[in-house]
Design an enzyme around this catalytic site. Sequence first.
Site, PDB file in Angstrom:
ATOM      1  N   ILE A  42       4.492  -6.730  -9.854  1.00  0.00           N
ATOM      2  CA  ILE A  42       3.120  -6.228  -9.784  1.00  0.00           C
ATOM      3  C   ILE A  42       2.987  -5.375  -8.534  1.00  0.00           C
ATOM      4  O   ILE A  42       3.465  -5.748  -7.462  1.00  0.00           O
ATOM      5  CB  ILE A  42       2.082  -7.376  -9.799  1.00  0.00           C
TER       6      ILE A  42
ATOM      7  N   ILE B  32       6.615  -8.318  -5.636  1.00  0.00           N
ATOM      8  CA  ILE B  32       5.542  -7.420  -5.219  1.00  0.00           C
ATOM      9  C   ILE B  32       6.121  -6.022  -5.050  1.00  0.00           C
ATOM     10  O   ILE B  32       7.051  -5.814  -4.272  1.00  0.00           O
ATOM     11  CB  ILE B  32       4.890  -7.897  -3.904  1.00  0.00           C
ATOM     12  N   LYS B  33       5.560  -5.067  -5.800  1.00  0.00           N
ATOM     13  CA  LYS B  33       6.073  -3.694  -5.752  1.00  0.00           C
ATOM     14  C   LYS B  33       5.409  -2.915  -4.621  1.00  0.00           C
ATOM     15  O   LYS B  33       4.180  -2.849  -4.533  1.00  0.00           O
ATOM     16  CB  LYS B  33       5.817  -2.972  -7.076  1.00  0.00           C
ATOM     17  N   ILE B  34       6.246  -2.308  -3.799  1.00  0.00           N
ATOM     18  CA  ILE B  34       5.786  -1.497  -2.675  1.00  0.00           C
ATOM     19  C   ILE B  34       6.508  -0.159  -2.732  1.00  0.00           C
ATOM     20  O   ILE B  34       7.741  -0.130  -2.802  1.00  0.00           O
ATOM     21  CB  ILE B  34       6.076  -2.194  -1.333  1.00  0.00           C
TER      22      ILE B  34
END
EC number: 2.2.1.2
Length: 371
Positions: A108, A139-141
Amino acid sequence: MTTPTQQLSDAGVSIWLDDLSRGRLQTGTLRKLIEEKNVVGVTTNPSIFHAAITSGTDYDATIAEQAAAGSTVEETVFEITTTDVADACDLFAPVAAATRGVDGRVSIEVDPRLAWDTAGTIAEAKHLYKKVNKDNVLIKIPATLEGLEAITATLAEGISVNVTLIFSLERYRAVINAFQSGLEQAKGNGHDLSKIHSVASFFVSRVDAEIDKRLDAIGTDEAKALKGKAGLANARLAYQVYEELFSTERWALLAEAGALPQRPLWASTGVKDPSYPDTLYVTELVAPGVVNTMPEKTLDATFDHGVVTGDTVTRGYDDANATLNALDALGISYNDVVALLESEGLDKFVASWKELLGDVEGALASARKAS
């Protein structure tokens, strides 16, 4: 008979689906892909959520509940997306358990408007991680310069990360450095490194889409012969960087402490040019320890007629270098292309997010009127 997707899995490729919706979860179609087509993870992005939430009626009840509760549009979108991701995490939990957390991952993304805000990205990453509250979430960064610092800081907290929107080899080196720095800090903070996972999402087909346009503009036979080769060349050389930077003394110390390498993930693997084979960015990017996240159309094509011939990456380094050198000789600037693609990629995600907020805001207003 062994299916092509099973052959990919046997060759060390983890197949993830580049899509998620409540409909997929509720109808069992996602479970079916796990059972039948070797899907062992899911990626999402703002465009995927925009498409899911604004088509059909799957989210109407949630929007009505949020409207009745007086929630803002941002709170509503946050509730919807994190709920879907948490439910997907539950679905993939057996895969995560069987692979000790390597697969069974659901990604996400932080609000794309924070891509240039290090502190904001770190705070949002923590917020998402706490809300989803599942061990197998990523966690997408985005791999902006500001994002690199956020990646290190997020990993240092023991949070697993999917680094996204990587286009250049230079930036990929910086991403691996940020990852290893994050693990070093996590170790100092007392975290169990074996439980921190990461992938680096290297975008493929968009490179060809942009460079092919420039080759068409040049128009020579030499230029035309290079069409459809840059994306594969770039990805293959990224894998060479991966091999190099995970063979260092620095990495050996982290591995001794239980760390697992950050795996390369091939993203943007649906072909943009219909004249290219529809499995091009799958069967030509087979290597041990990679992830390939595919839209369902590409997954279906691979399952149906993909031809898997083993490792198609490491034996292609010389040709890959030759391709990039040939592009440079034609006056096509690699640095210009990758900078443009990063900018366009971020702009697309921000635009999708704003459209999503606007559509949900309208739906909330309609729900309030109806009540």
